[in-house]
Design a protein around this motif. Structure first.
Motif, PDB file in Angstrom:
ATOM      1  N   VAL A 128       0.866  -1.178   0.000  1.00  0.00           N
ATOM      2  CA  VAL A 128       0.000   0.000   0.000  1.00  0.00           C
ATOM      3  C   VAL A 128       0.904   1.228   0.000  1.00  0.00           C
ATOM      4  CG1 VAL A 128      -1.715   1.309   1.306  1.00  0.00           C
ATOM      5  CG2 VAL A 128      -1.879  -1.180   1.190  1.00  0.00           C
ATOM      6  N   ILE A 129       0.594   2.185  -0.875  1.00  0.00           N
ATOM      7  CA  ILE A 129       1.361   3.429  -0.951  1.00  0.00           C
ATOM      8  C   ILE A 129       0.397   4.613  -0.906  1.00  0.00           C
ATOM      9  CG2 ILE A 129       3.298   2.417  -2.219  1.00  0.00           C
ATOM     10  CD1 ILE A 129       2.144   3.741  -4.791  1.00  0.00           C
ATOM     11  N   ALA A 130       0.916   5.750  -0.508  1.00  0.00           N
ATOM     12  CA  ALA A 130       0.144   6.986  -0.603  1.00  0.00           C
ATOM     13  C   ALA A 130       0.161   7.442  -2.055  1.00  0.00           C
ATOM     14  CB  ALA A 130       0.762   8.056   0.290  1.00  0.00           C
ATOM     15  N   GLU A 131      -0.881   8.115  -2.474  1.00  0.00           N
ATOM     16  CA  GLU A 131      -0.915   8.606  -3.854  1.00  0.00           C
ATOM     17  C   GLU A 131       0.309   9.473  -4.149  1.00  0.00           C
ATOM     18  OE1 GLU A 131      -3.919  10.707  -7.069  1.00  0.00           O
ATOM     19  OE2 GLU A 131      -4.554  10.528  -4.982  1.00  0.00           O
ATOM     20  N   SER A 132       0.783  10.213  -3.158  1.00  0.00           N
ATOM     21  CA  SER A 132       1.962  11.070  -3.332  1.00  0.00           C
ATOM     22  C   SER A 132       3.253  10.273  -3.567  1.00  0.00           C
ATOM     23  CB  SER A 132       2.135  11.971  -2.109  1.00  0.00           C
ATOM     24  OG  SER A 132       2.367  11.181  -0.954  1.00  0.00           O
ATOM     25  N   GLU A 133       3.248   8.973  -3.257  1.00  0.00           N
ATOM     26  CA  GLU A 133       4.423   8.117  -3.471  1.00  0.00           C
ATOM     27  C   GLU A 133       4.469   7.499  -4.862  1.00  0.00           C
ATOM     28  OE1 GLU A 133       5.634   5.851   0.401  1.00  0.00           O
ATOM     29  OE2 GLU A 133       3.427   5.845   0.262  1.00  0.00           O
ATOM     30  N   ARG A 134       3.439   7.723  -5.652  1.00  0.00           N
ATOM     31  CA  ARG A 134       3.416   7.140  -7.001  1.00  0.00           C
ATOM     32  C   ARG A 134       4.618   7.599  -7.813  1.00  0.00           C
ATOM     33  NH1 ARG A 134      -1.466   8.573 -10.185  1.00  0.00           N
ATOM     34  NH2 ARG A 134      -0.564   7.010 -11.569  1.00  0.00           N
ATOM     35  N   ARG A 135       5.101   6.701  -8.675  1.00  0.00           N
ATOM     36  CA  ARG A 135       6.185   7.059  -9.584  1.00  0.00           C
ATOM     37  C   ARG A 135       5.970   6.502 -10.987  1.00  0.00           C
ATOM     38  NH1 ARG A 135       9.948   3.573  -5.975  1.00  0.00           N
ATOM     39  NH2 ARG A 135       9.719   1.531  -6.937  1.00  0.00           N
ATOM     40  N   ILE A 136       4.897   5.770 -11.185  1.00  0.00           N
ATOM     41  CA  ILE A 136       4.600   5.209 -12.504  1.00  0.00           C
ATOM     42  C   ILE A 136       3.291   5.842 -12.983  1.00  0.00           C
ATOM     43  CG2 ILE A 136       4.179   3.110 -13.828  1.00  0.00           C
ATOM     44  CD1 ILE A 136       5.659   1.555 -11.613  1.00  0.00           C
ATOM     45  N   PHE A 137       3.377   6.627 -14.034  1.00  0.00           N
ATOM     46  CA  PHE A 137       2.227   7.394 -14.507  1.00  0.00           C
ATOM     47  C   PHE A 137       1.934   7.076 -15.968  1.00  0.00           C
ATOM     48  CE2 PHE A 137       4.181   9.734 -11.057  1.00  0.00           C
ATOM     49  CZ  PHE A 137       3.094  10.016 -10.242  1.00  0.00           C
ATOM     50  N   GLY A 138       1.534   5.853 -16.243  1.00  0.00           N
ATOM     51  CA  GLY A 138       1.209   5.469 -17.614  1.00  0.00           C
ATOM     52  C   GLY A 138       2.393   4.867 -18.334  1.00  0.00           C
ATOM     53  N   PRO A 139       2.217   4.585 -19.622  1.00  0.00           N
ATOM     54  CA  PRO A 139       3.287   3.963 -20.408  1.00  0.00           C
ATOM     55  C   PRO A 139       4.549   4.816 -20.430  1.00  0.00           C
ATOM     56  CG  PRO A 139       1.201   3.870 -21.574  1.00  0.00           C
ATOM     57  CD  PRO A 139       0.983   4.766 -20.386  1.00  0.00           C
ATOM     58  N   ARG A 140       5.692   4.160 -20.598  1.00  0.00           N
ATOM     59  CA  ARG A 140       6.969   4.869 -20.683  1.00  0.00           C
ATOM     60  C   ARG A 140       6.987   5.764 -21.914  1.00  0.00           C
ATOM     61  NH1 ARG A 140      11.884   1.585 -18.318  1.00  0.00           N
ATOM     62  NH2 ARG A 140      10.832  -0.283 -17.628  1.00  0.00           N
ATOM     63  N   THR A 141       7.644   6.885 -21.762  1.00  0.00           N
ATOM     64  CA  THR A 141       7.931   7.708 -22.929  1.00  0.00           C
ATOM     65  C   THR A 141       9.161   7.107 -23.616  1.00  0.00           C
ATOM     66  OG1 THR A 141       9.419   9.179 -21.738  1.00  0.00           O
ATOM     67  CG2 THR A 141       7.055   9.760 -21.740  1.00  0.00           C
ATOM     68  N   GLU A 142       9.426   7.537 -24.812  1.00  0.00           N
ATOM     69  CA  GLU A 142      10.598   7.035 -25.535  1.00  0.00           C
ATOM     70  C   GLU A 142      11.880   7.331 -24.750  1.00  0.00           C
ATOM     71  OE1 GLU A 142      11.981   4.629 -28.275  1.00  0.00           O
ATOM     72  OE2 GLU A 142       9.875   5.217 -28.269  1.00  0.00           O
ATOM     73  N   ALA A 143      11.944   8.478 -24.087  1.00  0.00           N
ATOM     74  CA  ALA A 143      13.132   8.853 -23.317  1.00  0.00           C
ATOM     75  C   ALA A 143      13.340   7.959 -22.099  1.00  0.00           C
ATOM     76  CB  ALA A 143      13.036  10.316 -22.872  1.00  0.00           C
ATOM     77  N   GLU A 144      12.287   7.301 -21.628  1.00  0.00           N
ATOM     78  CA  GLU A 144      12.388   6.442 -20.443  1.00  0.00           C
ATOM     79  C   GLU A 144      12.740   4.989 -20.784  1.00  0.00           C
ATOM     80  OE1 GLU A 144       9.182   8.111 -17.286  1.00  0.00           O
ATOM     81  OE2 GLU A 144       8.350   7.312 -19.156  1.00  0.00           O
ATOM     82  N   ARG A 145      12.760   4.648 -22.055  1.00  0.00           N
ATOM     83  CA  ARG A 145      13.059   3.269 -22.459  1.00  0.00           C
ATOM     84  C   ARG A 145      14.433   2.874 -21.949  1.00  0.00           C
ATOM     85  NH1 ARG A 145       8.784   0.906 -25.883  1.00  0.00           N
ATOM     86  NH2 ARG A 145       7.345   2.646 -25.783  1.00  0.00           N
ATOM     87  N   ASP A 146      14.555   1.662 -21.499  1.00  0.00           N
ATOM     88  CA  ASP A 146      15.801   1.089 -20.997  1.00  0.00           C
ATOM     89  C   ASP A 146      16.258   1.639 -19.648  1.00  0.00           C
ATOM     90  OD1 ASP A 146      16.068  -0.661 -23.187  1.00  0.00           O
ATOM     91  OD2 ASP A 146      17.045   0.910 -24.375  1.00  0.00           O
ATOM     92  N   LEU A 147      15.475   2.528 -19.034  1.00  0.00           N
ATOM     93  CA  LEU A 147      15.826   2.970 -17.678  1.00  0.00           C
ATOM     94  C   LEU A 147      15.476   1.854 -16.699  1.00  0.00           C
ATOM     95  CD1 LEU A 147      14.618   6.690 -17.498  1.00  0.00           C
ATOM     96  CD2 LEU A 147      16.947   5.829 -17.838  1.00  0.00           C
ATOM     97  N   GLU A 148      16.354   1.626 -15.786  1.00  0.00           N
ATOM     98  CA  GLU A 148      16.158   0.590 -14.771  1.00  0.00           C
ATOM     99  C   GLU A 148      15.086   1.055 -13.784  1.00  0.00           C
ATOM    100  OE1 GLU A 148      16.697  -3.071 -13.519  1.00  0.00           O
ATOM    101  OE2 GLU A 148      17.742  -2.293 -15.267  1.00  0.00           O
ATOM    102  N   ILE A 149      14.244   0.134 -13.321  1.00  0.00           N
ATOM    103  CA  ILE A 149      13.255   0.489 -12.315  1.00  0.00           C
ATOM    104  C   ILE A 149      13.904   0.345 -10.945  1.00  0.00           C
ATOM    105  CG2 ILE A 149      11.163   0.025 -13.640  1.00  0.00           C
ATOM    106  CD1 ILE A 149      11.030  -2.744 -12.462  1.00  0.00           C
ATOM    107  N   PRO A 150      13.685   1.333 -10.058  1.00  0.00           N
ATOM    108  CA  PRO A 150      14.319   1.254  -8.731  1.00  0.00           C
ATOM    109  C   PRO A 150      13.725   0.122  -7.896  1.00  0.00           C
ATOM    110  CG  PRO A 150      12.841   3.122  -8.829  1.00  0.00           C
ATOM    111  CD  PRO A 150      12.869   2.523 -10.209  1.00  0.00           C
ATOM    112  N   LEU A 151      14.535  -0.426  -7.019  1.00  0.00           N
ATOM    113  CA  LEU A 151      14.061  -1.493  -6.158  1.00  0.00           C
ATOM    114  C   LEU A 151      13.016  -0.973  -5.203  1.00  0.00           C
ATOM    115  CD1 LEU A 151      14.243  -4.388  -5.177  1.00  0.00           C
ATOM    116  CD2 LEU A 151      16.146  -3.719  -3.711  1.00  0.00           C
ATOM    117  N   ARG A 152      13.230   0.191  -4.673  1.00  0.00           N
ATOM    118  CA  ARG A 152      12.316   0.749  -3.685  1.00  0.00           C
ATOM    119  C   ARG A 152      11.925   2.164  -4.012  1.00  0.00           C
ATOM    120  NH1 ARG A 152      12.569  -0.192   2.681  1.00  0.00           N
ATOM    121  NH2 ARG A 152      10.861   1.161   3.077  1.00  0.00           N
TER     122      ARG A 152
END
Length: 152
Positions: A128-152
């Motif tokens: 469970v997370i607070a809405e303010s903790e969100r970090r994924i907002f829809g599909p990746r943009t082209e600039a975000e491709r191949d970026l590693e997702i953080p563990l936490r």
């Protein structure tokens, strides 16, 4: 039967493409479209559910995205060999009460010679997370491709 490239055996480049294609498809939240990546007799273990075939996959995904609202996913290649790929992933969604979740998981995939997934095993944990903790907002943009997702 039509091929669904990239086809095994996978290279680093083709495994990454397969993972990104899966992420892109799942982010459409279209069960019919997503199901086309799986063989007619594909078998799944998703958490505590066991599925067989596209019809069960479509029913499962339909139910999932009716319950998991504003679903947005990130997948990351973990490793690959031959016709198998392992990924780690995170997705965020909320329920009808407005509670937000980040789900962490690992998947093992096996493909046939046509590039269709014949086996998917997923282990998933929810936080469970607070809405303010969100970090994924829809599909990746082209600039975000191949970026590693953080563990936490």
């Amino acid at each position: 039967m039509a091929d669904r490239p990239p086809l095994p055996p996978f290279t680093l480049e083709t495994a990454r493409k397969k993972v990104q294609a899966a992420e892109d498809a799942w982010n459409t939240r279209d069960p019919e479209k997503v199901s086309l990546a799986y063989s007619e007799d594909s078998v799944w273990r998703n958490r505590d559910r066991f599925l067989r075939g596209r019809a069960e996959i479509v029913a499962f995904l339909t139910e999932k995205w009716e319950r998991e609202l504003d679903y947005a996913l990130r997948k990351s290649l973990w490793t690959f060999a031959g016709n198998r790929i392992a990924v780690r992933f995170q997705y965020e969604c909320h329920d009808t009460a407005g509670t937000w979740y980040r789900s962490y998981g690992n998947e093992n995939w096996e493909f046939d010679e046509h590039g269709l997934m014949v086996r998917r095993e997923a282990s998933i944990n929810d936080l469970v997370i607070a809405e303010s903790e969100r970090r994924i907002f829809g599909p990746r943009t082209e600039a975000e491709r191949d970026l590693e997702i953080p563990l936490r």
